[in-house]
Design a protein around this motif. Structure first.
Motif, PDB file in Angstrom:
ATOM      1  N   ASP A 115       0.841  -1.197   0.000  1.00  0.00           N
ATOM      2  CA  ASP A 115       0.000   0.000   0.000  1.00  0.00           C
ATOM      3  C   ASP A 115       0.877   1.247   0.000  1.00  0.00           C
ATOM      4  OD1 ASP A 115      -2.911   1.034   0.477  1.00  0.00           O
ATOM      5  OD2 ASP A 115      -1.666   2.155   1.894  1.00  0.00           O
ATOM      6  N   PRO A 116       0.609   2.220  -0.877  1.00  0.00           N
ATOM      7  CA  PRO A 116       1.458   3.425  -0.919  1.00  0.00           C
ATOM      8  C   PRO A 116       1.328   4.316   0.299  1.00  0.00           C
ATOM      9  CG  PRO A 116      -0.424   3.663  -2.384  1.00  0.00           C
ATOM     10  CD  PRO A 116      -0.439   2.246  -1.905  1.00  0.00           C
ATOM     11  N   GLY A 117       0.275   4.151   1.074  1.00  0.00           N
ATOM     12  CA  GLY A 117       0.067   4.980   2.261  1.00  0.00           C
ATOM     13  C   GLY A 117      -1.063   5.970   2.044  1.00  0.00           C
ATOM     14  N   ARG A 118      -2.142   5.771   2.751  1.00  0.00           N
ATOM     15  CA  ARG A 118      -3.296   6.644   2.593  1.00  0.00           C
ATOM     16  C   ARG A 118      -3.236   7.774   3.611  1.00  0.00           C
ATOM     17  NH1 ARG A 118      -8.775   3.578   0.725  1.00  0.00           N
ATOM     18  NH2 ARG A 118      -7.850   2.155  -0.792  1.00  0.00           N
ATOM     19  N   ALA A 119      -3.520   8.968   3.137  1.00  0.00           N
ATOM     20  CA  ALA A 119      -3.551  10.139   4.007  1.00  0.00           C
ATOM     21  C   ALA A 119      -4.955  10.311   4.570  1.00  0.00           C
ATOM     22  CB  ALA A 119      -3.145  11.396   3.224  1.00  0.00           C
ATOM     23  N   PRO A 120      -5.082  10.922   5.756  1.00  0.00           N
ATOM     24  CA  PRO A 120      -6.417  11.182   6.302  1.00  0.00           C
ATOM     25  C   PRO A 120      -7.194  12.140   5.415  1.00  0.00           C
ATOM     26  CG  PRO A 120      -4.733  12.329   7.564  1.00  0.00           C
ATOM     27  CD  PRO A 120      -4.011  11.405   6.633  1.00  0.00           C
ATOM     28  N   VAL A 121      -8.494  11.987   5.419  1.00  0.00           N
ATOM     29  CA  VAL A 121      -9.362  12.818   4.596  1.00  0.00           C
ATOM     30  C   VAL A 121      -9.315  14.255   5.085  1.00  0.00           C
ATOM     31  CG1 VAL A 121     -11.705  13.148   3.755  1.00  0.00           C
ATOM     32  CG2 VAL A 121     -10.846  10.842   4.168  1.00  0.00           C
ATOM     33  N   VAL A 159       2.310   5.636  -6.699  1.00  0.00           N
ATOM     34  CA  VAL A 159       3.625   5.481  -6.080  1.00  0.00           C
ATOM     35  C   VAL A 159       3.699   6.504  -4.956  1.00  0.00           C
ATOM     36  CG1 VAL A 159       6.108   5.611  -6.429  1.00  0.00           C
ATOM     37  CG2 VAL A 159       4.647   4.696  -8.228  1.00  0.00           C
ATOM     38  N   GLY A 160       3.761   6.017  -3.729  1.00  0.00           N
ATOM     39  CA  GLY A 160       3.729   6.896  -2.574  1.00  0.00           C
ATOM     40  C   GLY A 160       4.806   6.584  -1.567  1.00  0.00           C
ATOM     41  N   ARG A 161       4.494   6.813  -0.310  1.00  0.00           N
ATOM     42  CA  ARG A 161       5.482   6.750   0.760  1.00  0.00           C
ATOM     43  C   ARG A 161       6.057   5.343   0.951  1.00  0.00           C
ATOM     44  NH1 ARG A 161       6.549   9.948   5.326  1.00  0.00           N
ATOM     45  NH2 ARG A 161       7.306   8.807   7.149  1.00  0.00           N
ATOM     46  N   PHE A 162       5.198   4.331   0.973  1.00  0.00           N
ATOM     47  CA  PHE A 162       5.634   3.010   1.396  1.00  0.00           C
ATOM     48  C   PHE A 162       5.965   2.069   0.242  1.00  0.00           C
ATOM     49  CE2 PHE A 162       2.793   4.415   4.917  1.00  0.00           C
ATOM     50  CZ  PHE A 162       3.798   4.586   5.868  1.00  0.00           C
ATOM     51  N   ASN A 163       5.643   2.415  -0.980  1.00  0.00           N
ATOM     52  CA  ASN A 163       6.002   1.537  -2.103  1.00  0.00           C
ATOM     53  C   ASN A 163       6.950   2.200  -3.084  1.00  0.00           C
ATOM     54  OD1 ASN A 163       4.223   3.361  -3.273  1.00  0.00           O
ATOM     55  ND2 ASN A 163       3.104   1.818  -4.442  1.00  0.00           N
ATOM     56  N   ARG A 164       7.544   3.325  -2.708  1.00  0.00           N
ATOM     57  CA  ARG A 164       8.477   3.995  -3.610  1.00  0.00           C
ATOM     58  C   ARG A 164       9.746   3.183  -3.789  1.00  0.00           C
ATOM     59  NH1 ARG A 164       9.349  10.434  -3.401  1.00  0.00           N
ATOM     60  NH2 ARG A 164       7.083  10.155  -3.298  1.00  0.00           N
TER      61      ARG A 164
END
Length: 319
Positions: A115-121, A159-164
């Protein structure tokens, strides 16, 4: 001998046809991603089903391309380089091809699964749940991603924080595998196919080309993969060197023009210890968060001047 040549040719053509079909089917998930960009497919069970189908089909397509290419290499290209099966050179080339093929499949699958990392809404009424400065909302995935770089069509995910790190490892192994394929397929192409096209028809056939079959044309699919991958890897290397994300580059290009954005990209350089993108690529999230406190909302480590240009800001030194 004639029966063997006919059998090799049939096998070779079947492999070429299969490889061409898989490459063509790879366009299907890309078309699915385009469908997901429309409002009718963004929400609900249909949108989730399309998302899972795109990611799963891309994993299958990449795996099929690598495995079919490996079969073509082992069956037709490797005997040209090492006619003696089981020799030291044969094992070295065979294990190299198997490793590059397996590593490319594994890193691509990791880029999809992690998971690329989901940000809070982001909610205006609740400042505590405001969107982080380095997060970006993806109109395709329909959620905000931490330290978002871009939405990758070849993984079907952002492509985000945790799968870069996994994405960069996939690009590195894919480039290595494509370069290996080009290097080993060029000699049989030059000696068995190119030279034969230039020679008279009645010229005797090179004994080294007997049994190569489709291996003499393996350079064509290898170049089809290698040519687009090289500029893609160079592009991400420039972004990593400049401590920029793809999303920020697009914003700068829309604001100041593509030429100004490219000039800035080529002129910028930051040491790894002060490069937040490099720390994220290494998985050093603690150091990346330290550098984030000095970053602008665009996530570049710079502050924006009144004229819209980026000015360097002070960053903490490592250690």
């Amino acid at each position: 001998r004639a029966r063997r040549l006919i059998s090799d040719s049939v096998k070779g053509m079947n492999i070429v046809y299969a490889l061409t079909a898989v490459v063509t089917l790879t366009l299907v998930p890309l078309f699915v991603d385009l469908l997901r960009s429309f409002a009718a497919f963004r929400r609900g069970a249909l949108g989730r089903a399309l998302s899972r189908a795109a990611s799963a089909s891309l994993v299958v397509a990449v795996g099929a391309i690598c495995l079919i290419g490996l079969a073509l290499f082992l069956e037709h290209v490797l005997p040209y380089h090492c006619p003696e099966r089981g020799s030291a050179g044969w094992w070295a080339l065979a294990l190299s091809g198997v490793y590059l093929c397996g590593a490319t499949i594994c890193w691509h699958m990791a880029s999809v699964v992690v998971d690329p990392g989901r940000a809070p809404v982001q909610e205006p009424s609740d400042p505590a749940r405001a969107l982080p400065p380095h997060a970006r909302f993806c109109s395709v995935c329909r959620h905000s991603v931490l330290d978002a770089d871009h939405h990758c069509l070849f993984t079907g995910k952002c492509v985000g924080r945790f799968n870069r790190f996994h994405f960069y490892a996939f690009l590195a192994h894919l480039l290595s595998a494509a370069s290996f394929a080009v290097a080993v397929s060029w000699p049989p192409f030059r000696r068995c196919l190119l030279r034969r096209l230039l020679e008279p028809r009645d010229a005797p056939r090179d004994p080294a080309c007997v049994g190569v079959g489709a291996g003499q044309a393996a350079l064509v699919p290898a170049l089809m993969v290698w040519v687009p991958i090289v500029p893609l890897v160079l592009w991400h290397a420039l972004l990593l060197r400049a401590d920029l994300s793809t999303a920020h580059f697009v914003k700068r290009a829309n604001r100041s023009g593509i030429r100004a954005a490219v000039r800035e990209l080529l002129a910028r350089s930051r040491r790894p210890c002060e490069n937040r993108a490099w720390q994220l690529a290494r998985g050093n999230y603690t150091r990346a968060d330290e550098l984030a406190r000095f970053d602008s909302p665009l996530g570049t480590g710079d502050v924006t001047a009144a004229d819209g240009s980026l000015q360097g800001s002070h960053r903490p030194k490592a250690g």
